[in-house]
Design a protein around this motif. Structure first.
Motif, PDB file in Angstrom:
ATOM      1  N   ASP A 102       0.832  -1.215   0.000  1.00 52.63           N
ATOM      2  CA  ASP A 102       0.000   0.000   0.000  1.00 52.63           C
ATOM      3  C   ASP A 102       0.857   1.252   0.000  1.00 52.63           C
ATOM      4  O   ASP A 102       0.542   2.233  -0.687  1.00 52.63           O
ATOM      5  CB  ASP A 102      -0.924   0.009   1.222  1.00 52.63           C
ATOM      6  CG  ASP A 102      -2.096  -0.943   1.033  1.00 52.63           C
ATOM      7  OD1 ASP A 102      -2.263  -1.436  -0.096  1.00 52.63           O
ATOM      8  OD2 ASP A 102      -2.820  -1.192   2.014  1.00 52.63           O
ATOM      9  N   LEU A 103       1.955   1.223   0.764  1.00 53.52           N
ATOM     10  CA  LEU A 103       2.805   2.411   0.832  1.00 53.52           C
ATOM     11  C   LEU A 103       3.476   2.695  -0.508  1.00 53.52           C
ATOM     12  O   LEU A 103       3.883   3.825  -0.770  1.00 53.52           O
ATOM     13  CB  LEU A 103       3.863   2.250   1.929  1.00 53.52           C
ATOM     14  CG  LEU A 103       3.321   2.471   3.337  1.00 53.52           C
ATOM     15  CD1 LEU A 103       4.321   2.015   4.376  1.00 53.52           C
ATOM     16  CD2 LEU A 103       2.973   3.943   3.557  1.00 53.52           C
ATOM     17  N   GLY A 104       3.579   1.667  -1.353  1.00 49.37           N
ATOM     18  CA  GLY A 104       4.118   1.896  -2.698  1.00 49.37           C
ATOM     19  C   GLY A 104       3.270   2.883  -3.482  1.00 49.37           C
ATOM     20  O   GLY A 104       3.755   3.551  -4.399  1.00 49.37           O
ATOM     21  N   ALA A 105       1.993   2.973  -3.132  1.00 49.36           N
ATOM     22  CA  ALA A 105       1.094   3.929  -3.792  1.00 49.36           C
ATOM     23  C   ALA A 105       0.818   5.096  -2.855  1.00 49.36           C
ATOM     24  O   ALA A 105      -0.310   5.527  -2.690  1.00 49.36           O
ATOM     25  CB  ALA A 105      -0.214   3.240  -4.173  1.00 49.36           C
ATOM     26  N   ALA A 148       9.255  -6.268  -3.334  1.00 44.74           N
ATOM     27  CA  ALA A 148       9.927  -5.058  -3.823  1.00 44.74           C
ATOM     28  C   ALA A 148       9.403  -4.683  -5.217  1.00 44.74           C
ATOM     29  O   ALA A 148       9.082  -3.517  -5.474  1.00 44.74           O
ATOM     30  CB  ALA A 148      11.432  -5.268  -3.849  1.00 44.74           C
ATOM     31  N   CYS A 151       5.866  -3.446  -4.853  1.00 45.70           N
ATOM     32  CA  CYS A 151       5.814  -2.052  -4.394  1.00 45.70           C
ATOM     33  C   CYS A 151       6.085  -1.104  -5.552  1.00 45.70           C
ATOM     34  O   CYS A 151       5.446  -0.058  -5.679  1.00 45.70           O
ATOM     35  CB  CYS A 151       6.866  -1.806  -3.308  1.00 45.70           C
ATOM     36  SG  CYS A 151       6.427  -2.489  -1.721  1.00 45.70           S
TER      37      CYS A 151
ATOM     38  N   TRP B 171      -2.496   6.845   6.832  1.00 44.25           N
ATOM     39  CA  TRP B 171      -1.439   6.933   5.814  1.00 44.25           C
ATOM     40  C   TRP B 171      -0.206   7.613   6.384  1.00 44.25           C
ATOM     41  O   TRP B 171       0.918   7.140   6.201  1.00 44.25           O
ATOM     42  CB  TRP B 171      -1.937   7.729   4.592  1.00 44.25           C
ATOM     43  CG  TRP B 171      -2.725   6.922   3.628  1.00 44.25           C
ATOM     44  CD1 TRP B 171      -4.075   6.902   3.505  1.00 44.25           C
ATOM     45  CD2 TRP B 171      -2.220   6.016   2.634  1.00 44.25           C
ATOM     46  NE1 TRP B 171      -4.442   6.031   2.511  1.00 44.25           N
ATOM     47  CE2 TRP B 171      -3.343   5.492   1.951  1.00 44.25           C
ATOM     48  CE3 TRP B 171      -0.940   5.610   2.258  1.00 44.25           C
ATOM     49  CZ2 TRP B 171      -3.209   4.570   0.906  1.00 44.25           C
ATOM     50  CZ3 TRP B 171      -0.811   4.698   1.227  1.00 44.25           C
ATOM     51  CH2 TRP B 171      -1.930   4.179   0.558  1.00 44.25           C
ATOM     52  N   LYS B 174       1.551   5.377   8.964  1.00 39.81           N
ATOM     53  CA  LYS B 174       2.292   4.308   8.299  1.00 39.81           C
ATOM     54  C   LYS B 174       3.552   4.856   7.648  1.00 39.81           C
ATOM     55  O   LYS B 174       4.610   4.224   7.674  1.00 39.81           O
ATOM     56  CB  LYS B 174       1.425   3.635   7.235  1.00 39.81           C
ATOM     57  CG  LYS B 174       0.416   2.659   7.775  1.00 39.81           C
ATOM     58  CD  LYS B 174      -0.338   2.019   6.608  1.00 39.81           C
ATOM     59  CE  LYS B 174      -1.539   1.250   7.098  1.00 39.81           C
ATOM     60  NZ  LYS B 174      -2.362   0.775   5.971  1.00 39.81           N
ATOM     61  N   ALA B 178       7.330   3.819   8.129  1.00 41.41           N
ATOM     62  CA  ALA B 178       8.106   3.386   6.967  1.00 41.41           C
ATOM     63  C   ALA B 178       9.457   4.095   6.924  1.00 41.41           C
ATOM     64  O   ALA B 178      10.494   3.471   6.711  1.00 41.41           O
ATOM     65  CB  ALA B 178       7.312   3.660   5.687  1.00 41.41           C
ATOM     66  N   PHE B 185      13.969   3.238   1.041  1.00 38.71           N
ATOM     67  CA  PHE B 185      12.849   2.566   0.384  1.00 38.71           C
ATOM     68  C   PHE B 185      11.580   3.418   0.509  1.00 38.71           C
ATOM     69  O   PHE B 185      10.756   3.437  -0.404  1.00 38.71           O
ATOM     70  CB  PHE B 185      12.643   1.176   0.990  1.00 38.71           C
ATOM     71  CG  PHE B 185      11.802   0.276   0.141  1.00 38.71           C
ATOM     72  CD1 PHE B 185      12.167  -0.009  -1.166  1.00 38.71           C
ATOM     73  CD2 PHE B 185      10.633  -0.272   0.635  1.00 38.71           C
ATOM     74  CE1 PHE B 185      11.386  -0.831  -1.961  1.00 38.71           C
ATOM     75  CE2 PHE B 185       9.847  -1.092  -0.153  1.00 38.71           C
ATOM     76  CZ  PHE B 185      10.228  -1.372  -1.448  1.00 38.71           C
ATOM     77  N   LEU B 188      11.762   6.027  -2.165  1.00 40.77           N
ATOM     78  CA  LEU B 188      11.452   5.462  -3.481  1.00 40.77           C
ATOM     79  C   LEU B 188       9.962   5.176  -3.618  1.00 40.77           C
ATOM     80  O   LEU B 188       9.446   5.062  -4.722  1.00 40.77           O
ATOM     81  CB  LEU B 188      12.260   4.180  -3.714  1.00 40.77           C
ATOM     82  CG  LEU B 188      13.770   4.373  -3.851  1.00 40.77           C
ATOM     83  CD1 LEU B 188      14.459   3.034  -4.014  1.00 40.77           C
ATOM     84  CD2 LEU B 188      14.118   5.289  -5.012  1.00 40.77           C
ATOM     85  N   SER B 189       9.254   5.038  -2.481  1.00 42.03           N
ATOM     86  CA  SER B 189       7.811   4.838  -2.529  1.00 42.03           C
ATOM     87  C   SER B 189       7.056   6.159  -2.652  1.00 42.03           C
ATOM     88  O   SER B 189       5.832   6.166  -2.664  1.00 42.03           O
ATOM     89  CB  SER B 189       7.338   4.113  -1.261  1.00 42.03           C
ATOM     90  OG  SER B 189       8.025   2.905  -1.101  1.00 42.03           O
ATOM     91  N   GLY B 190       7.777   7.266  -2.688  1.00 39.30           N
ATOM     92  CA  GLY B 190       7.123   8.561  -2.836  1.00 39.30           C
ATOM     93  C   GLY B 190       6.840   9.267  -1.523  1.00 39.30           C
ATOM     94  O   GLY B 190       6.059  10.215  -1.484  1.00 39.30           O
ATOM     95  N   ILE B 191       7.454   8.788  -0.431  1.00 38.43           N
ATOM     96  CA  ILE B 191       7.265   9.428   0.874  1.00 38.43           C
ATOM     97  C   ILE B 191       8.369  10.459   1.081  1.00 38.43           C
ATOM     98  O   ILE B 191       9.529  10.178   0.797  1.00 38.43           O
ATOM     99  CB  ILE B 191       7.301   8.371   1.998  1.00 38.43           C
ATOM    100  CG1 ILE B 191       6.156   7.370   1.809  1.00 38.43           C
ATOM    101  CG2 ILE B 191       7.214   9.025   3.370  1.00 38.43           C
ATOM    102  CD1 ILE B 191       6.269   6.127   2.673  1.00 38.43           C
TER     103      ILE B 191
END
Lengths: 238, 294
Positions: A102-105, A148, A151, B171, B174, B178, B185, B188-191
């Protein structure tokens, strides 16, 4: 000629004062799957880290879909659809597979499609659906690699860059992952892959580039990565 | 029968005061633990932020006479803001350094002195006190405690529950976890890590400010009011196993009750020494704290 979706021009970067890339130039054209190959420690991972914004470029330019992304943060670059799946990743060790995906989005524009994308990831990697509640640190190396890549897909990429996706995996798992990546390419996601196995790249990519000492050495067309070139690369035989 | 009665009333008194102390430590330690688990640093200005929260609440609710709710809101806002500033000025510039823990001990400690002395300049040396949230007394296990203390006892676990749910389900929560678990990472997930650090610091500081408002009604507010609770909260966080919320809660109740028991039977003079003795003993047996990993 259409603008390439990724264009790296005369890139110089490194760690501390030690340069690793010495003016590397490379393009990923619309519709192609590009493979990178070359000895360890010659800048392939550094190239990926710089393209995705984890490392700063010292000089040169990186353009993605016509936009200059040199110097943007990793999060900004991921939001634009250039998604980097790093090498040998330990993910978010304490989180469940589901939370990790989910955190990938994460970026708000992508959250809405999150559930649908997650179903697609589970269709490609059914084993992740079985393990959705399991913590990432309890996964095997192969499963972790699947998460990975999953994600990365959750980030709804236009270009997915994969850094040695089969590093340290058994031949059987390697085959499984190759098929999965093939299926991802068929859905229209463009890929840029680093791999040590020329056979793996030949099956998946339409063009291969050989990187040595921080520069592009050779450019091969599909399937022409010849045996004697390989011998030369890896064993120094001429 | 006299002995049994005495033991029972002793138990009641210890139980009530232990519960109040524990609840205060939970609030203070939770913020400390949140920053530790997200950034891997100890914020030594945490106690001073708590004090500023109490002073701001005093200015708004008593000096300006705007009432307790306004005082609480102002205290939360002010402490969150100071938390963000501490993060921006005293922590972020050094985050890339390898010896970040040591550097931030020094920077946040100097931040604490700065805040304490500012409080002294702004509010003066005369001690102050906030009004209790609730008047009257409540009977708990046969002992009378003030309604205010009862509120503290009830609110502390609720706040922990809210914090846990926030980190677990939202969100932003989390994303904070993260970043703590794997910064690259997460990027790379956009955080955006800087944003998550700022949010974690703001929440942590607001928790400190809240604790300050609670404490400011049962103790006198002085610029150094935060020093002692800060040390206790650090013991709590380390004892519980750095950064784990269940561990922090367990640690807080252990330290609170331990302090109450020790104060009753050994006296306040020996309590601090006793506490450190037990603390060191536990760390010898379990170097990663009671619920720490690896």
């Amino acid at each position: 000629m259409p603008e390439p979706i990724l264009n790296v021009d005369d890139l110089v970067t490194g760690y501390g004062r030690q340069p690793v890339l010495h003016g590397l130039s490379l393009s990923v054209l619309e519709g192609e799957a590009l493979g990178l190959i070359g000895p360890n420690g010659h800048g392939k991972t550094t190239l990926f880290r710089t393209v995705s914004g984890l490392n700063r470029a010292w000089s040169g330019q990186i353009r993605f879909m016509g936009e200059d992304i040199t110097g943007l943060s990793a999060a900004q670059i991921a939001e634009r659809g250039l998604v980097h799946v790093p090498q040998g990743n330990r993910l978010f060790p304490q989180m469940s597979v589901e939370d990790c995906l989910d955190l990938g989005a994460f970026s708000p524009a992508k959250r809405d499609n999150g559930a649908a994308t997650r179903d697609r990831v589970f269709a490609i990697f059914p084993r992740l659906a079985e393990r959705r509640k399991q913590r990432c640190r309890t996964l095997s190396g192969g499963e972790r690699q699947m998460v990975a890549i999953g994600c990365g897909l959750m980030g709804q990429p236009k270009l997915l860059i994969l850094d040695e996706p089969t590093l340290g995996l058994s031949p059987r798992l390697k085959g499984e992952l190759r098929d999965a990546i093939g299926a991802i390419i068929e859905t229209g996601v463009q890929v840029l892959i680093v791999e040590q196995d020329p056979e793996f790249l030949r099956r998946l990519t339409t063009r291969q580039v050989y990187i040595e000492e921080g520069r592009v050495r050779e450019d091969f067309d599909a399937g022409s990565l010849e045996h004697d070139k390989m011998m030369e690369m890896y064993f120094g035989l001429r | 029968m006299d002995f049994a009665d005495g033991a029972l009333s002793a138990f009641r008194a210890v139980f009530a005061s232990g519960l109040v102390l524990s609840s205060l430590y939970v609030m203070i330690a939770a913020g400390l633990a949140l920053v530790w688990s997200t950034l891997g640093i100890f914020n030594f200005a945490h106690g001073a932020i708590m004090v500023i929260g109490a002073y701001v609440a005093w200015t708004v609710s008593i000096d300006l006479g705007l009432g307790q709710v306004a005082g609480l809101v102002a205290a939360l806002a002010a402490s969150a803001l100071i938390g963000v500033a501490v993060n921006r000025l005293l922590v972020q510039p050094f985050l890339a350094q390898p010896n970040i823990i040591l550097i931030t001990v020094m920077t946040t400690l100097s931040g604490a002195f700065f805040l304490e002395n500012s409080a002294l300049l702004i509010w003066g040396p005369r001690i102050k006190q906030l009004e209790k949230i609730v008047d009257g007394n409540v009977f708990l296990a046969g002992t009378a405690i003030s309604g205010h203390e009862a509120v503290i006892i009830v609110v502390a676990p609720l706040m922990m529950l809210a914090l846990w749910a926030f980190l677990r389900f939202s969100w932003t929560g989390k994303a904070i976890r993260a970043v703590a678990q794997n910064r690259e990472f997460a990027e790379l997930s956009g955080i955006r890590p800087e944003r998550m650090y700022a949010i974690a610091f703001a929440i942590s500081a607001a928790l400190a400010g809240f604790a300050g408002v609670m404490l400011g009604a049962i103790r006198f507010i002085t610029p150094t009011l935060g020093a002692d609770p800060l040390i206790k909260a650090m013991i709590v966080v380390i004892l519980g196993g750095l950064g784990s919320i269940p561990g922090t809660i367990l640690g807080a109740y252990l330290v609170g009750f331990g302090e109450a028991v020790s104060t009753y039977f050994l006296g306040a003079y020996w309590t601090q020494a006793m506490m450190f003795f037990v603390f060191i003993l536990i760390l010898v047996i379990r170097p990663n704290g009671l619920m720490g990993r690896e």
